[in-house]
Design a protein around this motif. Structure first.
Motif, PDB file in Angstrom:
ATOM      1  N   ASN A 173       3.419  -0.093  12.227  1.00 55.21           N
ATOM      2  CA  ASN A 173       4.336  -0.817  13.112  1.00 55.21           C
ATOM      3  C   ASN A 173       5.630  -1.229  12.400  1.00 55.21           C
ATOM      4  O   ASN A 173       6.167  -2.319  12.639  1.00 55.21           O
ATOM      5  CB  ASN A 173       3.643  -2.063  13.702  1.00 55.21           C
ATOM      6  CG  ASN A 173       2.358  -1.710  14.417  1.00 55.21           C
ATOM      7  OD1 ASN A 173       2.333  -0.780  15.218  1.00 55.21           O
ATOM      8  ND2 ASN A 173       1.282  -2.433  14.109  1.00 55.21           N
ATOM      9  N   ALA A 174       6.083  -0.364  11.512  1.00 57.79           N
ATOM     10  CA  ALA A 174       7.310  -0.661  10.767  1.00 57.79           C
ATOM     11  C   ALA A 174       8.269   0.509  10.904  1.00 57.79           C
ATOM     12  O   ALA A 174       7.866   1.641  11.159  1.00 57.79           O
ATOM     13  CB  ALA A 174       6.985  -0.910   9.293  1.00 57.79           C
ATOM     14  N   ASP A 175       9.558   0.215  10.729  1.00 57.29           N
ATOM     15  CA  ASP A 175      10.565   1.281  10.697  1.00 57.29           C
ATOM     16  C   ASP A 175      10.349   2.084   9.420  1.00 57.29           C
ATOM     17  O   ASP A 175      10.498   1.557   8.316  1.00 57.29           O
ATOM     18  CB  ASP A 175      11.958   0.654  10.714  1.00 57.29           C
ATOM     19  CG  ASP A 175      13.067   1.704  10.596  1.00 57.29           C
ATOM     20  OD1 ASP A 175      12.762   2.915  10.674  1.00 57.29           O
ATOM     21  OD2 ASP A 175      14.231   1.310  10.415  1.00 57.29           O
ATOM     22  N   ASP A 176       9.968   3.351   9.569  1.00 57.42           N
ATOM     23  CA  ASP A 176       9.661   4.142   8.375  1.00 57.42           C
ATOM     24  C   ASP A 176      10.792   5.077   7.976  1.00 57.42           C
ATOM     25  O   ASP A 176      10.603   5.960   7.137  1.00 57.42           O
ATOM     26  CB  ASP A 176       8.364   4.935   8.578  1.00 57.42           C
ATOM     27  CG  ASP A 176       8.430   5.886   9.774  1.00 57.42           C
ATOM     28  OD1 ASP A 176       9.525   6.079  10.331  1.00 57.42           O
ATOM     29  OD2 ASP A 176       7.367   6.435  10.138  1.00 57.42           O
ATOM     30  N   TRP A 185       2.849   0.029   0.447  1.00 57.00           N
ATOM     31  CA  TRP A 185       2.045   0.673   1.486  1.00 57.00           C
ATOM     32  C   TRP A 185       2.019   2.184   1.243  1.00 57.00           C
ATOM     33  O   TRP A 185       2.708   2.936   1.937  1.00 57.00           O
ATOM     34  CB  TRP A 185       2.623   0.356   2.870  1.00 57.00           C
ATOM     35  CG  TRP A 185       2.643  -1.114   3.169  1.00 57.00           C
ATOM     36  CD1 TRP A 185       3.596  -2.020   2.829  1.00 57.00           C
ATOM     37  CD2 TRP A 185       1.632  -1.832   3.878  1.00 57.00           C
ATOM     38  NE1 TRP A 185       3.268  -3.267   3.267  1.00 57.00           N
ATOM     39  CE2 TRP A 185       2.051  -3.189   3.926  1.00 57.00           C
ATOM     40  CE3 TRP A 185       0.422  -1.475   4.474  1.00 57.00           C
ATOM     41  CZ2 TRP A 185       1.299  -4.176   4.538  1.00 57.00           C
ATOM     42  CZ3 TRP A 185      -0.322  -2.461   5.099  1.00 57.00           C
ATOM     43  CH2 TRP A 185       0.112  -3.795   5.127  1.00 57.00           C
ATOM     44  N   LYS A 226       3.384   1.871   6.223  1.00 59.56           N
ATOM     45  CA  LYS A 226       3.234   0.518   6.765  1.00 59.56           C
ATOM     46  C   LYS A 226       3.179   0.581   8.294  1.00 59.56           C
ATOM     47  O   LYS A 226       4.136   1.029   8.938  1.00 59.56           O
ATOM     48  CB  LYS A 226       4.383  -0.375   6.323  1.00 59.56           C
ATOM     49  CG  LYS A 226       4.199  -1.839   6.727  1.00 59.56           C
ATOM     50  CD  LYS A 226       5.267  -2.730   6.128  1.00 59.56           C
ATOM     51  CE  LYS A 226       4.999  -4.190   6.485  1.00 59.56           C
ATOM     52  NZ  LYS A 226       6.015  -5.088   5.894  1.00 59.56           N
ATOM     53  N   HIS A 262      14.429   2.124  -1.868  1.00 61.52           N
ATOM     54  CA  HIS A 262      13.610   2.665  -0.777  1.00 61.52           C
ATOM     55  C   HIS A 262      12.394   3.444  -1.272  1.00 61.52           C
ATOM     56  O   HIS A 262      11.495   3.740  -0.484  1.00 61.52           O
ATOM     57  CB  HIS A 262      14.479   3.555   0.126  1.00 61.52           C
ATOM     58  CG  HIS A 262      15.546   2.819   0.854  1.00 61.52           C
ATOM     59  ND1 HIS A 262      16.723   3.412   1.284  1.00 61.52           N
ATOM     60  CD2 HIS A 262      15.645   1.495   1.214  1.00 61.52           C
ATOM     61  CE1 HIS A 262      17.476   2.507   1.870  1.00 61.52           C
ATOM     62  NE2 HIS A 262      16.853   1.339   1.841  1.00 61.52           N
ATOM     63  N   THR A 308       7.293   0.873  -2.475  1.00 58.18           N
ATOM     64  CA  THR A 308       6.501   0.472  -1.318  1.00 58.18           C
ATOM     65  C   THR A 308       5.139  -0.038  -1.741  1.00 58.18           C
ATOM     66  O   THR A 308       4.516   0.528  -2.640  1.00 58.18           O
ATOM     67  CB  THR A 308       6.313   1.640  -0.326  1.00 58.18           C
ATOM     68  OG1 THR A 308       5.530   1.180   0.787  1.00 58.18           O
ATOM     69  CG2 THR A 308       5.600   2.828  -0.966  1.00 58.18           C
ATOM     70  N   ARG A 334      11.327   4.551   4.373  1.00 58.52           N
ATOM     71  CA  ARG A 334      10.109   4.393   3.576  1.00 58.52           C
ATOM     72  C   ARG A 334       9.596   5.761   3.130  1.00 58.52           C
ATOM     73  O   ARG A 334       9.806   6.761   3.822  1.00 58.52           O
ATOM     74  CB  ARG A 334       9.036   3.669   4.389  1.00 58.52           C
ATOM     75  CG  ARG A 334       9.370   2.209   4.648  1.00 58.52           C
ATOM     76  CD  ARG A 334       8.292   1.530   5.489  1.00 58.52           C
ATOM     77  NE  ARG A 334       8.575   0.102   5.601  1.00 58.52           N
ATOM     78  CZ  ARG A 334       8.201  -0.809   4.708  1.00 58.52           C
ATOM     79  NH1 ARG A 334       7.511  -0.432   3.638  1.00 58.52           N
ATOM     80  NH2 ARG A 334       8.495  -2.078   4.872  1.00 58.52           N
ATOM     81  N   ALA A 346       4.761   5.730   9.063  1.00 56.21           N
ATOM     82  CA  ALA A 346       4.023   4.571   9.589  1.00 56.21           C
ATOM     83  C   ALA A 346       2.797   5.003  10.381  1.00 56.21           C
ATOM     84  O   ALA A 346       1.782   4.308  10.389  1.00 56.21           O
ATOM     85  CB  ALA A 346       4.946   3.724  10.475  1.00 56.21           C
TER      86      ALA A 346
END
Length: 641
Positions: free
Chosen positions: A342-345, A336, A340, A331, A334, A348, A352
């Protein structure tokens, strides 16, 4: 039982070690012990005989002794001192002389009788040195020996200037300095070529005769040699290991200098641990690297046979631990670095939202941005974030003098070509040539030369940032006042440095800030610049909502990378991006081939950066994760509130 636990924790350590939270508290402790000795001797009309050291390590000790003299009446009238060493040859009034150091940090500020001060004489003829050294030993003996000897430690493991190969019974003598010792001193002398090759030093045998020996060490740069001195086998390769033979020695360390001792670095090998998430991650990665196995292949026997049975029992089964740590590492990866969209952050490293972030990359020197995080810099710009770069210092001490002449000569030729008046430029140029021809090592440049050096680095920084895709109005030159001393010793940080940083932060109002977190930078500029950023952000967080939502990411410079277990964001760099990063570094022509201050590493900065980035990727791959060309690593700073 408490004593048993202490022995258990320190069974790897072969001499007494006391660890303090920071250099200040450790230095106060040493100063208080010296003061107590002086006062005790004064009660019986005896002289305290002190063995003193130089360098950055004892500075705070001397400052506290001066304070006690001024504010508490501590008198040094009956104190006799013997310094460990002095460069040879060396004039006593030279800036690098240990006579100058002792005067500026201690003797000029106390009531000591100068007849009681003894420092090796760097002005002697070679023929006179043996007799001087014998006399130095006799004086110490006639006074009954040293009551306390304070020591620092060099990265070669030298104490005094007793370099590798010194004998344990050696006396005061002339020695040849190790190349690493001279490299470490290079900045004080304006280059290694100007550092003396020899020194006069007390011997290890002389030091051993002291009734109390205190070796002090601060910061992580000393951690590896401290581990060797405390836990290693006695060897002439590391002269400080001879101190293991003394019954009168104690190592006084701060937490950073002690960080590689087994009880702090791998505590599961010596005691039961409180298994925090960070400790588990560190231990599992350590186990995988020690056994050269991917994390998901570690077995219960691997845990039990390597000091981690407690973890297996409390948190097992071990395969679940392995999967948990593997996923945590996965995890951190990345592509990004700005988050990132429109992503599940939830898994991350970055948020997002907002999809387009305002980012500031703070660069202590004009090339740290591209050297340290050039790939991520390019990625952020390519992904359409609003990126700014802020060069905190001019870097004007790190340009060769002949580059100055070359650039001014170009200016003269260009002026002539364009039919412009060049008389003043020619006059300035001739003055520059005369100054450079007679310039002493470490002499401060004239303001004109400083300006040209600063402009050289400014032009290179602009070229590098443009190559990464930034428009000119997103490139900021801060010229923080603390740096602009024109010499290697910088000015103290003032509120003006912080205010300038606050002004830029308020102008951009970033969602994320990138700052150099490489506190092992040998020149110290990185940590100063980081602390200025931190002070500015902490001030803004008290009153401005955007600052409370601003994340601070630390990157590492050209010197070291974060340990794998510390990394919270790892940005993969493709072969193409690595090449683009290299070209951005190439824009810094004044630092190419051979920079003014290269440190220990002879590789060019672009080579160091690529090798380090590839090594980070290999470290992840060896743990069983995907194989990338290279990676840049980041750790997020945790604010207290």
């Amino acid at each position: 039982m408490a004593r048993l636990n202490l022995l258990e924790e320190t069974r790897f350590e072969k001499l007494p070690v006391t660890v303090f939270s920071d250099p200040q508290s450790a230095s106060l402790n040493v100063a208080q012990r010296i003061a107590a000795l002086i006062r005790k001797k004064q009660e019986t009309n005896e002289q305290a005989v002190l063995g003193l050291a130089t360098g950055a390590t004892p500075v705070k000790v001397y400052a506290e002794l001066v304070r006690m003299h001024r504010e508490e009446g501590l008198s040094f009238k009956d104190v006799v001192t013997f310094n460990l060493d002095e460069y040879y040859p060396m004039q006593p009034n030279a800036a690098q002389s240990y006579v100058t150091f002792m005067n500026e940090n201690l003797f000029n500020h106390i009531d000591i009788d100068r007849n009681n001060v003894h420092i090796p004489d760097g002005t002697l003829s070679l023929e006179a040195i043996p007799e001087f050294c014998l006399a130095y030993e006799r004086k110490i003996g006639e006074l009954g020996g040293l009551d306390i000897q304070i020591l620092g430690i060099g990265r070669t493991g030298h104490i005094g200037f007793n370099e590798p190969g010194s004998a344990p019974n050696s006396g005061t003598r002339l020695v040849t300095l190790d190349d690493l010792t001279r490299r470490d001193a290079a900045r004080d002398f304006g280059g290694k070529a100007f550092v003396p090759t020899k020194a006069i030093t007390m011997g290890i045998g002389t030091i051993f005769k002291a009734r109390e020996i205190i070796l002090m060490a601060w910061n992580k740069k000393k951690a590896s040699i401290i581990k060797k001195a405390v836990e290693g086998e006695i060897s002439s390769d590391v002269p400080a290991t001879y101190l293991q033979l003394s019954d009168n020695v104690e190592f006084i360390l701060d937490q950073d200098a002690a960080s590689q001792l087994t009880r702090f670095d791998t505590p599961w090998l010596v005691k039961d641990c409180v298994w925090t998430e960070q400790m588990i991650r560190k231990a599992v990665i350590w186990l995988a690297n020690t056994l050269e196995k991917p994390i998901l292949k570690l077995t219960e026997d691997d845990y039990n046979n390597n000091g981690m049975a407690q973890l297996a029992t409390e948190m097992g089964p071990v395969y679940n631990i392995n999967i948990h740590i593997f996923n945590k590492l996965q995890h951190t990866i990345t592509g990004w670095p700005g988050g990132k969209p429109n992503a599940d952050d939830s898994q991350r490293p970055e948020r997002a939202e907002p999809a387009v972030k305002r980012s500031i990359i703070f660069s202590p020197h004009p090339d740290d941005d591209v050297i340290s995080m050039g790939g991520t810099f390019i990625r952020l710009v390519d992904q359409k974030h609003d990126v700014h770069v802020a060069y905190q210092t001019s870097g004007n001490t790190a340009v060769w003098d002949d580059d100055v002449l070359r650039f001014v000569e170009f200016n003269i030729d260009f002026s002539e070509k364009m039919g412009l008046d060049q008389s003043k430029m020619r006059e300035m140029y001739e003055n520059m040539r005369k100054f450079i021809a007679t310039k002493e090592p470490n002499q401060v440049d004239t303001p004109e030369i400083q300006s040209v050096k600063g402009l050289i680095r400014k032009g290179e920084a602009i070229a590098g940032a443009r190559f990464c895709g930034l428009p000119d109005d997103h490139i900021h030159f801060m010229a923080l006042p603390f740096y602009e001393s024109g010499k290697s010793q910088k000015n103290p940080v003032t509120q003006r440095d912080i205010d300038l940083t606050i002004e830029l932060l308020q102008k951009v109002r970033p969602h994320q800030v990138f700052a150099a977190g490489d506190f092992e930078d040998p020149h110290g500029t990185h940590i100063v610049c980081f602390n200025i950023i931190l002070a500015a952000l902490e001030t803004l967080r008290k009153t401005e909502d955007w600052a409370k939502d601003c994340w601070l990411w630390m990157y590492r410079g050209a010197w070291h990378e974060f340990e794998t277990h510390e990394i919270e964001m790892a940005v993969p760099i493709s072969p193409n991006e690595l090449e683009r990063k290299r070209f951005a570094i190439f824009k810094h022509q004044s630092q190419k081939d051979r920079p003014v201050f290269p440190g220990d590493d002879s590789r060019e900065f672009w080579q160091r950066a690529e090798d380090r980035n590839r090594e980070t990727a290999r470290a992840y791959n060896k743990l069983g994760l995907a194989e990338y060309e290279a990676m840049e690593a980041f750790v997020r700073w945790k604010f207290e509130n």
